[in-house]
Design a protein around this motif. Structure first.
Motif, PDB file in Angstrom:
ATOM      1  N   LEU A   1       0.839  -1.207   0.000  1.00  0.00           N
ATOM      2  CA  LEU A   1       0.000   0.000   0.000  1.00  0.00           C
ATOM      3  C   LEU A   1       0.872   1.253   0.000  1.00  0.00           C
ATOM      4  O   LEU A   1       0.541   2.250  -0.652  1.00  0.00           O
ATOM      5  CB  LEU A   1      -0.924   0.011   1.219  1.00  0.00           C
ATOM      6  N   GLU A   2       1.985   1.194   0.714  1.00  0.00           N
ATOM      7  CA  GLU A   2       2.893   2.338   0.723  1.00  0.00           C
ATOM      8  C   GLU A   2       3.626   2.466  -0.614  1.00  0.00           C
ATOM      9  O   GLU A   2       3.793   3.568  -1.150  1.00  0.00           O
ATOM     10  CB  GLU A   2       3.886   2.167   1.879  1.00  0.00           C
ATOM     11  N   LEU A   3       4.045   1.322  -1.178  1.00  0.00           N
ATOM     12  CA  LEU A   3       4.780   1.358  -2.443  1.00  0.00           C
ATOM     13  C   LEU A   3       3.913   1.862  -3.587  1.00  0.00           C
ATOM     14  O   LEU A   3       4.415   2.489  -4.529  1.00  0.00           O
ATOM     15  CB  LEU A   3       5.322  -0.042  -2.761  1.00  0.00           C
ATOM     16  N   THR A   4       2.623   1.549  -3.531  1.00  0.00           N
ATOM     17  CA  THR A   4       1.721   1.963  -4.617  1.00  0.00           C
ATOM     18  C   THR A   4       1.047   3.301  -4.342  1.00  0.00           C
ATOM     19  O   THR A   4       0.218   3.750  -5.140  1.00  0.00           O
ATOM     20  CB  THR A   4       0.648   0.892  -4.835  1.00  0.00           C
ATOM     21  N   GLY A   5       1.384   3.948  -3.197  1.00  0.00           N
ATOM     22  CA  GLY A   5       0.885   5.292  -2.947  1.00  0.00           C
ATOM     23  C   GLY A   5      -0.429   5.359  -2.207  1.00  0.00           C
ATOM     24  O   GLY A   5      -0.923   6.466  -1.961  1.00  0.00           O
ATOM     25  N   PHE A   6      -1.018   4.236  -1.808  1.00  0.00           N
ATOM     26  CA  PHE A   6      -2.272   4.293  -1.054  1.00  0.00           C
ATOM     27  C   PHE A   6      -2.053   4.782   0.373  1.00  0.00           C
ATOM     28  O   PHE A   6      -2.966   5.275   1.018  1.00  0.00           O
ATOM     29  CB  PHE A   6      -2.948   2.923  -1.036  1.00  0.00           C
ATOM     30  N   LEU A   7      -0.843   4.588   0.880  1.00  0.00           N
ATOM     31  CA  LEU A   7      -0.490   5.108   2.198  1.00  0.00           C
ATOM     32  C   LEU A   7       0.640   6.116   2.024  1.00  0.00           C
ATOM     33  O   LEU A   7       1.557   5.918   1.234  1.00  0.00           O
ATOM     34  CB  LEU A   7      -0.029   3.988   3.133  1.00  0.00           C
ATOM     35  N   ASP A   8       0.545   7.229   2.761  1.00  0.00           N
ATOM     36  CA  ASP A   8       1.588   8.239   2.691  1.00  0.00           C
ATOM     37  C   ASP A   8       2.873   7.705   3.308  1.00  0.00           C
ATOM     38  O   ASP A   8       2.863   6.976   4.305  1.00  0.00           O
ATOM     39  CB  ASP A   8       1.138   9.510   3.425  1.00  0.00           C
ATOM     40  N   TYR A   9       3.971   8.109   2.706  1.00  0.00           N
ATOM     41  CA  TYR A   9       5.278   7.680   3.191  1.00  0.00           C
ATOM     42  C   TYR A   9       5.578   8.356   4.525  1.00  0.00           C
ATOM     43  O   TYR A   9       5.295   9.532   4.735  1.00  0.00           O
ATOM     44  CB  TYR A   9       6.356   8.029   2.175  1.00  0.00           C
ATOM     45  N   SER A  10       6.136   7.575   5.430  1.00  0.00           N
ATOM     46  CA  SER A  10       6.691   8.101   6.674  1.00  0.00           C
ATOM     47  C   SER A  10       7.743   7.112   7.154  1.00  0.00           C
ATOM     48  O   SER A  10       7.822   5.976   6.681  1.00  0.00           O
ATOM     49  CB  SER A  10       5.609   8.303   7.747  1.00  0.00           C
ATOM     50  N   PHE A  11       8.541   7.545   8.118  1.00  0.00           N
ATOM     51  CA  PHE A  11       9.589   6.659   8.645  1.00  0.00           C
ATOM     52  C   PHE A  11       8.959   5.409   9.266  1.00  0.00           C
ATOM     53  O   PHE A  11       9.453   4.290   9.089  1.00  0.00           O
ATOM     54  CB  PHE A  11      10.415   7.416   9.688  1.00  0.00           C
ATOM     55  N   ALA A  12       7.869   5.583   9.986  1.00  0.00           N
ATOM     56  CA  ALA A  12       7.209   4.442  10.637  1.00  0.00           C
ATOM     57  C   ALA A  12       6.614   3.502   9.597  1.00  0.00           C
ATOM     58  O   ALA A  12       6.745   2.269   9.697  1.00  0.00           O
ATOM     59  CB  ALA A  12       6.129   4.950  11.583  1.00  0.00           C
ATOM     60  N   ILE A  13       5.928   4.074   8.584  1.00  0.00           N
ATOM     61  CA  ILE A  13       5.329   3.244   7.542  1.00  0.00           C
ATOM     62  C   ILE A  13       6.409   2.502   6.767  1.00  0.00           C
ATOM     63  O   ILE A  13       6.267   1.318   6.427  1.00  0.00           O
ATOM     64  CB  ILE A  13       4.495   4.123   6.576  1.00  0.00           C
ATOM     65  N   ARG A  14       7.520   3.202   6.520  1.00  0.00           N
ATOM     66  CA  ARG A  14       8.614   2.600   5.758  1.00  0.00           C
ATOM     67  C   ARG A  14       9.156   1.356   6.464  1.00  0.00           C
ATOM     68  O   ARG A  14       9.525   0.381   5.818  1.00  0.00           O
ATOM     69  CB  ARG A  14       9.721   3.646   5.605  1.00  0.00           C
ATOM     70  N   HIS A  15       9.187   1.366   7.798  1.00  0.00           N
ATOM     71  CA  HIS A  15       9.758   0.250   8.560  1.00  0.00           C
ATOM     72  C   HIS A  15       8.695  -0.645   9.180  1.00  0.00           C
ATOM     73  O   HIS A  15       9.022  -1.518   9.993  1.00  0.00           O
ATOM     74  CB  HIS A  15      10.680   0.787   9.661  1.00  0.00           C
ATOM     75  N   ALA A  16       7.451  -0.466   8.805  1.00  0.00           N
ATOM     76  CA  ALA A  16       6.374  -1.245   9.422  1.00  0.00           C
ATOM     77  C   ALA A  16       6.520  -2.740   9.125  1.00  0.00           C
ATOM     78  O   ALA A  16       6.344  -3.582  10.014  1.00  0.00           O
ATOM     79  CB  ALA A  16       5.016  -0.744   8.937  1.00  0.00           C
ATOM     80  N   PHE A  17       6.829  -3.055   7.858  1.00  0.00           N
ATOM     81  CA  PHE A  17       6.942  -4.470   7.499  1.00  0.00           C
ATOM     82  C   PHE A  17       8.127  -5.114   8.203  1.00  0.00           C
ATOM     83  O   PHE A  17       8.065  -6.276   8.633  1.00  0.00           O
ATOM     84  CB  PHE A  17       7.069  -4.604   5.983  1.00  0.00           C
ATOM     85  N   LEU A  18       9.222  -4.358   8.330  1.00  0.00           N
ATOM     86  CA  LEU A  18      10.383  -4.899   9.022  1.00  0.00           C
ATOM     87  C   LEU A  18      10.047  -5.204  10.487  1.00  0.00           C
ATOM     88  O   LEU A  18      10.388  -6.272  11.016  1.00  0.00           O
ATOM     89  CB  LEU A  18      11.532  -3.891   8.927  1.00  0.00           C
TER      90      LEU A  18
END
Length: 836
Positions: A350-367
């Motif tokens: 969802l983040e990669l396709t733009g449905f979710l706005d990028y943030s540091f937390a979102i970027r590392h959520a999957f990790l």
């Protein structure tokens, strides 16, 4: 203690999290008087140049970069950032491009007149970058005071194209790197330690699920290393750059191990049901598709993978749901582990396709989601090991068929009571003739019968406080153990006299079911009780054997209750058998001789050889028990050959003393038929000691004839051909003695002492003995009567015409030297005549 440790761990995590700042909150536009303006252009033809876009500003879309429509299509993305520094100080700026997988990333610095100031080349296809530039793509420059500059960024990649751009001051960028590398270190450290720990577990347990789990950890580490960029510090640079090209293969690998772990962890590979077959088919599909990703572009492979990912989730839900319905209580942590995985796996695309706005937390959520999942999966494996240990302990202490406590639990209770110095009296209750019942009922019916009786016994024992609990749990406190073959065991801990305990047990079995119906058959049930008291130095095996000995005596004597007390006869065991075998080899045994008296002339005309063990340590062992022990342990043949040889030695010594016509009788049992070529061995012994064959007799009991009829006919014939005389011992105690007189070449009958004990007063016994004497004489056989203890019986047998007599009236069994002295001094013809 465990709660305190948990609180302390959460305190550490909270402290660490507070020090890992969220740097995307502190971009340059929020910390300095630098104003930004954004524009972008998507070049679908991939042939636009920087000059084209500068000369045609109308092509640009003046919107925030968060509005860029990122996709997997092959197109270039041009991002424009206008920077205006309104402060009086120059600003050191770091532009961070948060996509370490981008192939080509070109950054152009332009002045206010769109003149080129500097060009930067980044991306994993660019050579000669530092590891830091590969893992954290960025450029540094200084923005002069009161100046305006433009950054033109061109993104050209075949994979994931979304590249968030953030501008920081140098200090905030350092914080970003510190926070990012801290999370990377935690993630890689935890996963590597988990992999090493589970590898150790695999070497110890040899369960392949640990290897699959390690495969999942490594694939997750590889995938996150590619996506987040820290893989450059884990593998050689060439490996990491190759993995960037084949990132979808890593996604497939992680999916493969996810489904494999789910299948094996839930033990579907043991069931081989349709779900297992479906899972196996999907694993095959994943494997084949992963191979194809090595040969097709990433933008084609990625959409296919997302479709397969949905199938993976569906399959795992099916597998988990089935096991949860069947009560897989130990799988709870594994079910919980899917929560962060599903959430994190949804956030990333969802983040990669733009449905979710990028943030540091979102970027590392999957990790973070994978980190949580790995921890929960490790907890699930630990919970499964705990469950398997409990199940193994349950199977070790319970019978598999009846689910009742077994001898292991009985032993554990015995040892605990012994260590406390408490009284331990073993009480065995047996369903009589249970083994015979097993020949007419099925095993499952037998187990049902055992459980039915055990339930009633347990109920009755619960009313008696003297019986110890063998196990304690939240549901019940069982006092009964199932020892198999219809035998139950309990322990009395009360220090009481034997009769009181026996009365209590009789009360228990009187309340047990006397009938049990199986498919219309009404079985009649009866019970025996064996009691064994243990001393403080007794071990469990000794204690238990004594209980079984009591049960055996109860069955043999047809008694309801039999008790064995500590200090009674030495118990038959392997140790005693070993000592017996050593005694045979070292000639520690001895033969005692009981004379046989010829009634016609009142003189000794033979003797029966009787085995003895002169060692005082074994005075408590009866010869009958010793023979049984030898039969059960397979040394009876060795013992018999020793007896035959020793008898021949003594016959030789008797002939040397002038007793040239003094036969010796040796007993044979049915077990002796297993001696190969027994007649030949007897012949060799006779030849070895130069003993005439007619001086050796073999006495065969009727039980031996019943067990080995055909083989014994052949043996008797072979012995008779040698000249050895064969005697039918215990005549009259069997059910078909008359037929043996026809089929066997016997030379003598020996009437059992049970007919002689009250011969003078028992008319029936007189008739039987007289008939036996007359029949033997009519068949041309001599006859010996044993068990003579009174002169009245001696005279009566002489009047009846018996040939020989044997008993305590004449002499007890004597050692050879004493027997020789008896022959010389006690039984001269004159003394016999004067005595009788």
């Amino acid at each position: 203690m465990a709660v305190a440790i948990l609180i302390f761990i959460f305190f550490i995590i909270n402290t660490l999290a507070s020090n890992l700042v969220v740097p995307t909150r502190y971009t340059i536009d929020k910390t300095t008087p630098v104003y930004l303006d954004f524009a972008y252009y998507i070049d679908e033809t991939k042939d636009r140049t920087l000059n084209d876009l500068i000369s045609n500003p109308d092509l640009l879309t003046h919107q925030p970069l968060t509005n860029v429509q990122w996709s997997f299509q092959q197109q270039n993305y041009w991002l424009f950032i206008d920077l205006e520094n309104k402060s009086l100080d120059a600003q050191d700026i770091v532009a961070h491009f948060d996509n370490p997988m981008v192939d080509h990333l070109s950054v152009y610095r332009l002045n206010k007149k769109d003149e080129l100031i500097e060009t930067y080349k980044l991306g994993d296809k660019v050579k000669s970058l530092t590891l830091f530039q590969y893992s954290v793509p960025h450029v540094r420059f200084s923005l002069e005071s009161k100046s305006i500059e433009r950054l033109a960024i061109k993104i050209d990649t075949t994979g994931i194209s979304k590249t968030p751009v953030n501008l920081y001051r140098h200090k905030e960028f350092v914080d970003l790197v510190r926070s990012q590398t801290g999370i990377w270190g935690i993630f890689a450290g935890v996963l590597l330690m988990a992999a090493l720990y589970n590898l150790v577990l695999y070497f110890g347990i040899k369960d392949r699920v640990y290897l699959v789990y390690i495969g999942y950890i490594i694939s997750a580490l590889c995938l996150m290393g590619i996506v987040m960029g820290f893989g450059f510090y884990l593998w050689p640079l060439e490996w990491q750059l190759y993995l960037h090209e084949k990132v979808i293969f890593s996604n497939y690998a992680m999916a493969f191990f996810t489904l494999s772990f789910c299948t094996m962890f839930l033990r579907y590979h043991k069931d081989k049901c349709w779900r297992y077959k479906l899972s196996k088919a999907l694993l095959t599909l994943i494997f084949l598709l992963s191979i194809t990703t090595l040969f097709i572009p990433e933008y084609i492979a990625a959409p296919i993978f997302f479709c397969v990912l949905s199938l993976l989730y569906i399959m795992c839900v099916i597998l988990i749901y089935k096991k949860l319905r069947t009560g897989f209580r130990w799988a709870k942590f594994y079910v919980f582990s899917w929560v962060p995985l599903i959430v994190g796996a949804a956030i990333q695309p969802l983040e990669l396709t733009g449905f979710l706005d990028y943030s540091f937390a979102i970027r590392h959520a999957f990790l973070v989601a994978i980190l949580c999942e790995v921890i929960l999966m490790a907890m699930a494996l630990a919970d499964r090991v705990r469950f398997q240990r409990e199940r193994a302990l349950y199977h070790a202490t319970h019978t598999q068929q009846t689910k009742l406590l077994n001898s292991a639990k009985l032993k554990q209770a015995f040892m605990a009571l012994q260590s406390q110095g408490r009284t331990t009296t073993l009480c065995l209750i047996k369903i009589r003739h249970f083994n015979s019942l097993n020949t007419i009922i099925t095993p499952s019916q037998g187990y049902t019968l055992i459980k039915h009786v055990a339930k009633q016994v347990e109920l009755e024992l619960s009313h008696e406080r003297e019986f110890a609990n063998l196990d304690i749990d939240f549901n019940n406190s069982p006092r009964l153990a199932d020892l198999g073959s219809g035998v139950f065991a309990c322990i009395s801990t009360r220090n009481q006299n034997q009769h009181t305990l026996e009365d209590a047990l009789v009360k228990v079995i009187n309340s047990l079911p006397k009938q049990y119906e199986i498919q219309g058959l009404n079985l009649q049930l009866t019970y025996n009780i064996g009691i064994s008291s243990a001393g403080h130095s007794d071990d469990f095996e000794y204690w238990l054997k004594r209980g079984y000995l009591a049960l055996k005596k109860a069955k043999t004597n047809n008694d309801l209750v039999v008790s064995t007390t500590n200090g009674s006869n030495i118990l038959m065991d392997v140790t005693l058998a070993a000592k017996l075998q050593n005694a045979i080899k070292t000639d520690q045994l001895a033969l005692y001789y009981q004379p046989q008296i010829g009634l016609n002339f009142s003189q000794v005309n033979g003797a029966e050889a009787l085995l003895r063990w002169p060692d005082p340590a074994f005075n408590g062992v009866s010869i009958e028990e010793l023979i049984i022990l030898a039969e059960h342990t397979g040394i009876i043949n060795e013992l018999t050959l020793w007896v035959i040889e020793q008898a021949c030695k003594d016959i030789l010594k008797l002939t040397q003393q002038g007793y040239n016509d003094h036969p010796i009788s040796v007993n044979l049992s049915a077990k002796n038929l297993s001696i190969k070529k027994l007649a030949e061995k007897v012949e060799n012994i006779l030849i070895k000691y130069q003993v005439p064959a007619h001086l050796l007799k073999f006495e065969l009991t009727e039980s031996a004839l019943v067990e080995s009829h055909e083989a014994l006919i052949s043996l008797v014939n072979e012995l008779s051909d040698l000249g050895v005389r064969v005697v039918l011992d215990d005549f009259g105690t069997g059910y078909s003695s008359l037929s043996y007189l026809v089929n066997y070449r016997f030379t003598e009958l020996k009437v059992d002492k049970s007919f002689v004990f009250d011969l003078t007063n028992n008319t029936a016994h007189k008739v039987i003995v007289q008939t036996a004497i007359d029949m033997a004489h009519n068949l041309g056989l001599s006859i010996t009567i044993e068990g003579i203890e009174t002169q009245a019986v001696h005279h009566l047998l002489k009047d009846m015409g018996a040939d020989r007599a044997q008993g305590y009236l004449y002499a007890k069994p004597l050692p050879y030297d004493d027997y020789l002295h008896f022959l010389k001094s006690q039984y001269s013809l004159k003394m016999l005549n004067s005595t009788f």
